[in-house]
Design a protein around this motif. Structure first.
Motif, PDB file in Angstrom:
ATOM      1  N   SER A 293       0.830  -1.212   0.000  1.00 49.58           N
ATOM      2  CA  SER A 293       0.000   0.000   0.000  1.00 49.58           C
ATOM      3  C   SER A 293       0.859   1.255   0.000  1.00 49.58           C
ATOM      4  CB  SER A 293      -0.930   0.018   1.209  1.00 49.58           C
ATOM      5  OG  SER A 293      -0.199   0.077   2.423  1.00 49.58           O
ATOM      6  N   THR A 294       2.080   1.160   0.554  1.00 53.34           N
ATOM      7  CA  THR A 294       2.971   2.327   0.562  1.00 53.34           C
ATOM      8  C   THR A 294       3.450   2.683  -0.838  1.00 53.34           C
ATOM      9  OG1 THR A 294       4.936   0.949   0.955  1.00 53.34           O
ATOM     10  CG2 THR A 294       3.761   1.772   2.886  1.00 53.34           C
ATOM     11  N   VAL A 295       3.389   1.735  -1.770  1.00 56.75           N
ATOM     12  CA  VAL A 295       3.741   1.993  -3.162  1.00 56.75           C
ATOM     13  C   VAL A 295       2.506   2.345  -3.976  1.00 56.75           C
ATOM     14  CG1 VAL A 295       4.792   1.019  -5.250  1.00 56.75           C
ATOM     15  CG2 VAL A 295       5.701   0.409  -3.007  1.00 56.75           C
ATOM     16  N   ILE A 296       1.387   1.659  -3.700  1.00 57.91           N
ATOM     17  CA  ILE A 296       0.168   1.852  -4.491  1.00 57.91           C
ATOM     18  C   ILE A 296      -0.489   3.194  -4.195  1.00 57.91           C
ATOM     19  CG2 ILE A 296      -2.176   0.981  -4.831  1.00 57.91           C
ATOM     20  CD1 ILE A 296      -1.087  -1.822  -4.464  1.00 57.91           C
ATOM     21  N   ASN A 297      -0.507   3.609  -2.935  1.00 59.57           N
ATOM     22  CA  ASN A 297      -1.168   4.867  -2.575  1.00 59.57           C
ATOM     23  C   ASN A 297      -0.651   6.063  -3.367  1.00 59.57           C
ATOM     24  OD1 ASN A 297      -2.960   3.750  -0.762  1.00 59.57           O
ATOM     25  ND2 ASN A 297      -1.676   4.109   1.029  1.00 59.57           N
ATOM     26  N   PRO A 298       0.678   6.264  -3.479  1.00 60.77           N
ATOM     27  CA  PRO A 298       1.143   7.409  -4.277  1.00 60.77           C
ATOM     28  C   PRO A 298       0.726   7.323  -5.737  1.00 60.77           C
ATOM     29  CG  PRO A 298       2.913   6.550  -2.905  1.00 60.77           C
ATOM     30  CD  PRO A 298       1.795   5.566  -2.823  1.00 60.77           C
ATOM     31  N   VAL A 299       0.703   6.122  -6.286  1.00 55.59           N
ATOM     32  CA  VAL A 299       0.338   5.971  -7.704  1.00 55.59           C
ATOM     33  C   VAL A 299      -1.122   6.362  -7.927  1.00 55.59           C
ATOM     34  CG1 VAL A 299       0.042   4.318  -9.586  1.00 55.59           C
ATOM     35  CG2 VAL A 299       2.068   4.186  -8.123  1.00 55.59           C
ATOM     36  N   ILE A 300      -2.003   5.861  -7.067  1.00 53.72           N
ATOM     37  CA  ILE A 300      -3.440   6.118  -7.251  1.00 53.72           C
ATOM     38  C   ILE A 300      -3.809   7.543  -6.874  1.00 53.72           C
ATOM     39  CG2 ILE A 300      -5.748   5.507  -6.459  1.00 53.72           C
ATOM     40  CD1 ILE A 300      -4.840   2.688  -6.117  1.00 53.72           C
ATOM     41  N   TYR A 301      -3.386   7.971  -5.704  1.00 53.53           N
ATOM     42  CA  TYR A 301      -3.869   9.233  -5.164  1.00 53.53           C
ATOM     43  C   TYR A 301      -3.016  10.433  -5.547  1.00 53.53           C
ATOM     44  CZ  TYR A 301      -7.028   6.447  -2.350  1.00 53.53           C
ATOM     45  OH  TYR A 301      -8.021   5.583  -1.947  1.00 53.53           O
ATOM     46  N   ILE A 302      -1.800  10.183  -6.019  1.00 54.64           N
ATOM     47  CA  ILE A 302      -0.915  11.300  -6.333  1.00 54.64           C
ATOM     48  C   ILE A 302      -0.644  11.386  -7.838  1.00 54.64           C
ATOM     49  CG2 ILE A 302       1.321  12.351  -5.880  1.00 54.64           C
ATOM     50  CD1 ILE A 302      -0.534  12.251  -3.444  1.00 54.64           C
ATOM     51  N   PHE A 303      -0.051  10.350  -8.406  1.00 53.90           N
ATOM     52  CA  PHE A 303       0.401  10.452  -9.783  1.00 53.90           C
ATOM     53  C   PHE A 303      -0.727  10.279 -10.793  1.00 53.90           C
ATOM     54  CE2 PHE A 303       4.195   9.214  -7.369  1.00 53.90           C
ATOM     55  CZ  PHE A 303       4.966  10.324  -7.643  1.00 53.90           C
ATOM     56  N   MET A 304      -1.912   9.812 -10.367  1.00 52.63           N
ATOM     57  CA  MET A 304      -3.078   9.840 -11.226  1.00 52.63           C
ATOM     58  C   MET A 304      -3.837  11.151 -11.080  1.00 52.63           C
ATOM     59  SD  MET A 304      -4.501   5.900 -10.970  1.00 52.63           S
ATOM     60  CE  MET A 304      -5.826   6.170 -12.147  1.00 52.63           C
ATOM     61  N   ASN A 305      -3.362  12.014 -10.200  1.00 54.70           N
ATOM     62  CA  ASN A 305      -3.899  13.360 -10.034  1.00 54.70           C
ATOM     63  C   ASN A 305      -3.150  14.273 -10.993  1.00 54.70           C
ATOM     64  OD1 ASN A 305      -4.066  16.102  -9.088  1.00 54.70           O
ATOM     65  ND2 ASN A 305      -4.854  15.323  -7.154  1.00 54.70           N
ATOM     66  N   LYS A 306      -3.882  14.891 -11.910  1.00 54.64           N
ATOM     67  CA  LYS A 306      -3.201  15.636 -12.961  1.00 54.64           C
ATOM     68  C   LYS A 306      -2.401  16.812 -12.435  1.00 54.64           C
ATOM     69  CE  LYS A 306      -4.930  14.689 -17.502  1.00 54.64           C
ATOM     70  NZ  LYS A 306      -5.344  15.300 -18.770  1.00 54.64           N
ATOM     71  N   GLN A 307      -2.839  17.385 -11.340  1.00 55.08           N
ATOM     72  CA  GLN A 307      -2.097  18.529 -10.817  1.00 55.08           C
ATOM     73  C   GLN A 307      -0.730  18.094 -10.307  1.00 55.08           C
ATOM     74  OE1 GLN A 307      -4.128  20.815  -7.875  1.00 55.08           O
ATOM     75  NE2 GLN A 307      -3.020  22.664  -8.430  1.00 55.08           N
ATOM     76  N   PHE A 308      -0.673  16.999  -9.571  1.00 51.88           N
ATOM     77  CA  PHE A 308       0.612  16.464  -9.137  1.00 51.88           C
ATOM     78  C   PHE A 308       1.427  15.983 -10.337  1.00 51.88           C
ATOM     79  CE2 PHE A 308      -1.136  16.390  -4.863  1.00 51.88           C
ATOM     80  CZ  PHE A 308      -0.014  16.578  -4.077  1.00 51.88           C
ATOM     81  N   ASN A 309       0.741  15.421 -11.309  1.00 50.19           N
ATOM     82  CA  ASN A 309       1.432  14.914 -12.484  1.00 50.19           C
ATOM     83  C   ASN A 309       2.123  16.038 -13.242  1.00 50.19           C
ATOM     84  OD1 ASN A 309       1.353  14.021 -15.589  1.00 50.19           O
ATOM     85  ND2 ASN A 309       1.448  12.195 -14.312  1.00 50.19           N
TER      86      ASN A 309
END
Length: 387
Positions: A293-309
């Motif tokens: 979950s420590t790897v999946i959470n950033p991918v889903i909630y951060i890097f799939m967020n266009k602003q963070f991307n």
């Protein structure tokens, strides 16, 4: 269990009672050298990529002012707790897996079990608070105040206090922390059949796994229901956006279940099942899934967020946070709601993007486009897309 079970609490055992936790491990709960190597490789991947991705999230948040919105504070809280797991806890189990036994002693094992539980529950509660905040923001009858950090900051504090409430009791005699599975990781004592231990595990399962899951399902379910209500009144582009929201929600829920449900089931089987029912392999796999979950959470909630991307690509291109694409993108989206409510802001401001009727006849054909918006449409129409 690795330590002697002669005491009701590991904290009451003499410090020198077991100098080598691995020495007393039951042979039925041991892994082969190859299996230990595979587990070590998985932990190395989780520790490295989990630390890097969550650290990157914190760097992006600190570097770009456009990301510093209240809702993003919850994302940062999730990344911070996951980062602490990767930095302070996972390396201990990684070292243990390379040698096939716990190396750091009893005190470190208790710390490992406490830290993993504390940071894991903080992450779970933060995900629940995040989903509920998105739901409340969408259902708000007026335009949300995106500069008010008080409500979200309260949610962050709540996640840590709530987690401490459920992770400190083992230090005071309600259950205990100790080795689990093959003895290379530590957690709550799932195997003890005492009323004291069973009551704690049941409460932990209900209030720290099931309750956050129900909040997430309820919040995103109501959000999707509101989006679906306006799908017939919007363009094909908006319907595609609705489908994308649905995919993301399903992804969030499935990943939550994938990471945490096997661990919860394993804990319940170890607690209520016959001795030896949970094998070494059956105990270590759910533990690894929970750590992913420590790897999946950033991918889903951060890097799939266009602003963070966008901020991430700006960082790679060495652009400053005061210029370049970040600055122009922020201007271009005004008066869009800034930063971070990735799920609710996926839904377009439908009436802003729909062409305005040009004749009074059009108004008569579509009376709801004017002041009498349907409730669902008025809930969704405040938001512009951020993806």
């Amino acid at each position: 269990m690795v330590w002697s079970n002669g005491s009701a609490s590991c904290c009451s055992e003499s410090p020198g009672s077991v100098s080598d936790p691995g020495a007393t491990r039951d042979s039925a709960l041991s892994l082969s050298p190859t299996a230990h190597s595979v587990v070590a490789a998985c932990l190395g991947f989780i520790s490295t990529f989990g630390f890097a991705s969550n650290l990157l999230t914190l760097v992006l948040f600190g570097r770009h002012k456009a990301l510093r919105s209240p809702i993003n504070l919850l994302l940062v809280n999730i990344s911070f707790s996951d980062l602490l797991v990767c930095a302070l806890a996972t390396p201990l189990s990684l070292a243990a897996s390379t040698r096939g036994r716990w190396l750091a002693g009893r005190t470190a094992c208790v710390w490992y079990g406490f830290a993993n539980s504390l940071f894991g529950i903080v992450s779970l509660i933060s995900l629940a608070v995040l989903s509920y905040e998105r739901y409340c923001t969408m259902m708000c009858p007026t335009k949300p105040d995106v500069t008010n950090y008080r409500k979200v900051a309260l949610g962050v504090v709540l996640s840590w206090v709530y987690s401490l409430i459920w992770t400190l009791p083992p230090f005071f005699g309600w259950s205990r922390y100790g080795p689990e599975g093959p003895g290379t990781t530590c957690s709550v004592d799932w195997a003890a059949k005492t009323t004291n231990n069973i009551s704690y595990i049941i409460c932990l399962f209900i209030f720290c796994l099931i309750l956050p899951f129900l909040v997430i399902v309820y919040s995103y379910g109501k959000l999707l229901h509101a989006i679906k209500q306006v799908s017939s009144l919007t363009t094909s582009t908006s319907r595609k956006r609705e489908q994308r929201v649905l995919v993301m929600v399903i992804t969030m829920v499935l990943c939550y279940l994938l990471c945490w449900l096997p661990y919860g089931i394993m804990a319940l089987l170890a607690t209520f099942g016959a001795p030896g029912l949970v094998t070494a392999e059956a105990s270590i796999v759910p533990s690894l899934l929970a750590k992913t979950s420590t790897v999946i959470n950033p991918v889903i909630y951060i890097f799939m967020n266009k602003q963070f991307n966008r901020s991430f690509w700006s960082l790679l291109k060495c652009e400053t946070s005061h210029g370049g694409s970040i600055q122009s993108w922020s201007r271009a989206n005004k008066p869009m709601r800034p930063a971070g409510n990735n799920l609710t802001s996926m839904v377009a401001s439908v009436d802003q993007r729909s062409p305005a009727p040009s004749t009074s006849k059009s108004h008569k054909k579509h009376p709801m486009i004017n002041s009498a918006k349907p409730p669902a449409l008025s809930l969704v129409a405040r938001y512009n897309t951020s993806i």
